[in-house]
Design a protein around this motif. Structure first.
Motif, PDB file in Angstrom:
ATOM      1  N   VAL A 138       0.827  -1.205   0.000  1.00  0.00           N
ATOM      2  CA  VAL A 138       0.000   0.000   0.000  1.00  0.00           C
ATOM      3  C   VAL A 138       0.868   1.263   0.000  1.00  0.00           C
ATOM      4  O   VAL A 138       0.773   2.104  -0.893  1.00  0.00           O
ATOM      5  N   ILE A 139       1.711   1.384   1.017  1.00  0.00           N
ATOM      6  CA  ILE A 139       2.470   2.615   1.207  1.00  0.00           C
ATOM      7  C   ILE A 139       3.973   2.323   1.077  1.00  0.00           C
ATOM      8  O   ILE A 139       4.484   1.387   1.685  1.00  0.00           O
ATOM      9  N   TYR A 191      -3.189   2.473   7.164  1.00  0.00           N
ATOM     10  CA  TYR A 191      -3.063   2.738   5.719  1.00  0.00           C
ATOM     11  C   TYR A 191      -3.939   3.885   5.215  1.00  0.00           C
ATOM     12  O   TYR A 191      -4.369   3.879   4.065  1.00  0.00           O
ATOM     13  N   GLY A 193      -3.029   6.841   4.617  1.00  0.00           N
ATOM     14  CA  GLY A 193      -2.327   7.647   3.620  1.00  0.00           C
ATOM     15  C   GLY A 193      -2.296   9.136   3.928  1.00  0.00           C
ATOM     16  O   GLY A 193      -1.847   9.931   3.102  1.00  0.00           O
ATOM     17  N   TYR A 205       4.745   7.534  -0.548  1.00  0.00           N
ATOM     18  CA  TYR A 205       3.815   7.497  -1.680  1.00  0.00           C
ATOM     19  C   TYR A 205       3.113   6.147  -1.741  1.00  0.00           C
ATOM     20  O   TYR A 205       3.530   5.183  -1.093  1.00  0.00           O
ATOM     21  N   GLU A 206       2.034   6.084  -2.519  1.00  0.00           N
ATOM     22  CA  GLU A 206       1.312   4.829  -2.646  1.00  0.00           C
ATOM     23  C   GLU A 206       2.068   3.882  -3.556  1.00  0.00           C
ATOM     24  O   GLU A 206       2.806   4.320  -4.447  1.00  0.00           O
ATOM     25  N   LYS A 207       1.857   2.583  -3.360  1.00  0.00           N
ATOM     26  CA  LYS A 207       2.457   1.603  -4.260  1.00  0.00           C
ATOM     27  C   LYS A 207       1.770   1.733  -5.616  1.00  0.00           C
ATOM     28  O   LYS A 207       0.554   1.592  -5.725  1.00  0.00           O
ATOM     29  N   THR A 355      -5.845   5.245  -0.045  1.00  0.00           N
ATOM     30  CA  THR A 355      -4.808   4.225  -0.099  1.00  0.00           C
ATOM     31  C   THR A 355      -5.262   2.945   0.604  1.00  0.00           C
ATOM     32  O   THR A 355      -4.908   1.843   0.181  1.00  0.00           O
ATOM     33  N   LYS A 358      -6.615  -0.098  -1.254  1.00  0.00           N
ATOM     34  CA  LYS A 358      -5.710  -1.132  -1.799  1.00  0.00           C
ATOM     35  C   LYS A 358      -5.652  -2.305  -0.827  1.00  0.00           C
ATOM     36  O   LYS A 358      -5.670  -3.466  -1.225  1.00  0.00           O
ATOM     37  N   THR A 379      -5.106   4.986  -7.146  1.00  0.00           N
ATOM     38  CA  THR A 379      -5.577   6.241  -6.551  1.00  0.00           C
ATOM     39  C   THR A 379      -5.903   7.266  -7.645  1.00  0.00           C
ATOM     40  O   THR A 379      -5.567   7.074  -8.818  1.00  0.00           O
ATOM     41  N   GLY A 507      -5.269   9.342  -1.205  1.00  0.00           N
ATOM     42  CA  GLY A 507      -4.880   9.104  -2.591  1.00  0.00           C
ATOM     43  C   GLY A 507      -5.259  10.252  -3.513  1.00  0.00           C
ATOM     44  O   GLY A 507      -5.167  10.141  -4.740  1.00  0.00           O
TER      45      GLY A 507
END
Ligand code: HC0
Ligand code: SF4
Length: 568
Positions: A138-139, A191, A193, A205-207, A355, A358, A379, A507
């Protein structure tokens, strides 16, 4: 009120005004890096220093208030040089691989370096060799890029009261880390975000999963459908220069079609279904002595939070899956059957402002269609990247409509995207079910707005329902503690993990502040007003779904596909 001058410009302002804000009144933007208008982080980076006439030492503009008679100088050679030195020291530790960075062109540090014309830095570049943490799906944490501003820590500790990340050590060792330096998935991180949303650089950042989406689209064997969350449509435009809150629904649909999705559907359809299921769950609990208050279950950061911090309250949480997951389950069953498509050859992609979505989509217990309900979640920011990669001139697109039937929705569904929206949508339907009368005015103003906690008593034609709404997990805690202590008589509670609800999701396009949330919220309510149908139970596609497939709300099939359970 005090009278001061800034660069010779007279300003009158309350004495509690920060030098930074007083300067704004004089039309002067003092550069900042650690400062964020929604947070209390102050004076850790010192980029915002100013001179005070008659004083030797510089003062930080974000860390000090004005006083009567003060004369500030924000643009002397000494101030400019000192700021440049500070920036160069930060840059000396910072990996200078901007070209490959996810924040390239919208990084706050990069902008400062450009504004200050730093082309020949005085110090050698020696970034910390910290490996990237990319194991939770996720992150992503690239702490070599961290500028130690402390924004993420404040959001995680003070706004969300989660405390997954913290500061450690002092002086040159000072860093931002997790307890015992564990990976994020081994902490209490939910998570949400929000740390990503406030990070000024590319440290969080997000994956990125856009490659998976490109691959599915390119695979001729796959039928790829996309759903878009309510809050995306009022924020996506920001990535293309539109003002926050601009309603970009039609252009967004057109862009998704151009990207090559086989069907462009709407999470809002499933939000309407959620109201049918959750509204009936509420009525059922109210009439049969079930556990009250019922608490909404659609915000996955909130679900992670309640599982970790308040497991004893899980019986209060609605068994409804979130609209995202309901959509996936219905796409791979109802829609697949109707369209004669093999569900095994379908890919369901979600565009979310979030986020934690995810993480939610990967939960093993939630995949009731026999397949994984939702295959890939990206996102708002990732979608914008795809549109840019495809060379689509977003602003020139003509507005297009979502596909039927899973793209048909109502105003009640759009407002899910802002705090109070799920509650209002439920009330718009529950009122008519309970009273058998038509609701003349569907606007429940008392549950709207960005206030952290809202309480209201709603009159359902003589029957009173007490409700509460919390956005942001610190506010959620207050309500949960009251419920735990048996101190409240609410029947229905809406909790959204992120401040403001999904419009402020982790996101969303960078630059989310309270002011931006307000604009996006206004966009949401405007989108609601512009829709012909504004109550979930009047959505003809939802009526058809129950007639053709589910039977009625809370039916056996509904339970199989649309409801779930949680992990204490
Ligand atoms: Fe939301 Fe949702 S409203 S959580 O914020 O309920 O992310 O926008 O998609 O699922 O519909 C996010 C937004 C959603 C879901 C909906 C809910
Ligand atoms: Fe904290 Fe949320 Fe970031 Fe996790 S995602 S570290 S809970 S702010």
């Amino acid at each position: 009120i005090v009278n001061i001058t800034i660069d010779g410009i007279p300003v009158s302002c309350p004495e509690t005004t920060l030098i930074l804000d007083a300067a704004k009144m004089a039309g002067i933007d003092i550069p900042v890096l650690c400062y964020h208008p929604d947070l209390k982080v102050r004076a850790t980076c010192r980029v915002c220093i100013v001179e005070v006439k008659g004083q030797k030492k510089f003062k930080t503009a974000c860390g000090n208030e004005v006083w009567d008679g003060a004369e500030f100088i924000t643009n002397s050679p000494a101030v400019r040089q000192a700021r440049k030195d500070i920036l160069e020291l930060i840059l000396a530790e910072h990996p200078q691989d901007c070209l490959k960075c996810v924040r390239n062109t919208n990084c706050e540090l990069q902008k400062l370096a450009r504004d200050f014309g730093i082309s020949k830095p005085q110090f050698a570049n020696k970034p910390n060799p910290i490996p990237i943490e990319d194991s939770n799906g996720v992150i992503v944490r690239d702490m070599a890029k961290c500028v130690k501003c402390g924004r993420c820590v404040e959001v995680c500790q003070e706004v969300q009261t989660v405390g997954a990340i913290n500061t450690a050590h002092r002086s040159v060792e000072y860093e931002i880390t997790t307890a015992f330096d564990r990976s994020l998935q081994d902490t209490v991180c939910v998570y949400c975000g929000q740390c990503i949303a406030v990070c000024p650089v590319g440290a969080l950042y997000e994956k990125d999963e856009t490659e998976k989406v490109w691959q599915a689209i390119a695979d001729a064997d796959k039928h790829v459908v996309v759903q878009v969350a309510p809050a995306v449509r009022v924020a996506l435009g920001e990535e293309f220069g539109m003002a926050p809150g601009s309603i970009a629904t039609g252009k967004m649909v057109a862009a998704l079609r151009r990207l090559g999705f086989d069907k462009v559907f709407d999470t809002d359809f499933a939000a309407d279904v959620t109201i049918m299921e959750e509204g009936n769950e509420l009525l059922e609990r109210m009439s049969h002595g079930g556990v009250l208050p019922l608490i909404t279950s659609c915000s996955p950061g909130w679900i992670n939070f309640v599982e970790t911090f308040y497991p004893e309250l899980l019986p209060h949480v609605s068994s409804c899956k979130s609209p995202q997951q309901m959509f996936g389950a219905l796409a791979k069953t109802y829609y697949a059957q109707k369209a004669g498509i093999d569900a095994g050859k379908m890919t369901v992609v979600s565009i979310m402002p979030c986020t934690a979505k995810k993480y939610e989509s990967a939960r093993p217990e939630i995949n009731g269609s026999g397949y994984r309900d939702v295959d890939v979640v990206i996102t708002t920011r990732e979608l914008a990247r795809m549109i840019k990669q495809a060379g689509i001139d977003f602003n020139k697109l003509d507005d297009q409509e979502f596909d039927a039937p899973l793209g048909i929705s109502t105003g009640a569904a759009v407002i899910f995207g802002t705090s109070g929206g799920v509650m209002e949508a439920a009330l718009r339907t529950v009122y008519e079910v309970v009273t058998g009368k038509e609701l003349v005015d569907v606007d429940f103003e008392s549950v709207r707005g960005l206030t952290g906690i809202k309480e209201a008593e709603v009159d359902l034609d003589g029957k009173k329902v007490k409700v509460a709404i919390a956005n942001g997990l610190k506010n959620a805690r207050q309500i949960l503690d009251k419920i735990k202590a048996g101190e409240c008589d609410y029947q229905f509670v809406e909790i959204m993990c992120c401040p403001g609800g999904c419009i402020g999701g982790g996101g969303q396009p960078h630059g989310t502040t309270k002011a931006v949330r307000e604009e996006r919220m206004a966009g949401i309510y405007q989108a609601d007003r512009e829709l012909p149908i504004r109550q979930s139970h009047k959505n003809p596609a939802v009526t058809a779904l129950y007639e053709e497939f589910l039977g009625k709300p809370l039916s056996r099939k509904s339970h199989e596909l649309l409801h779930t359970h949680y992990h204490p």
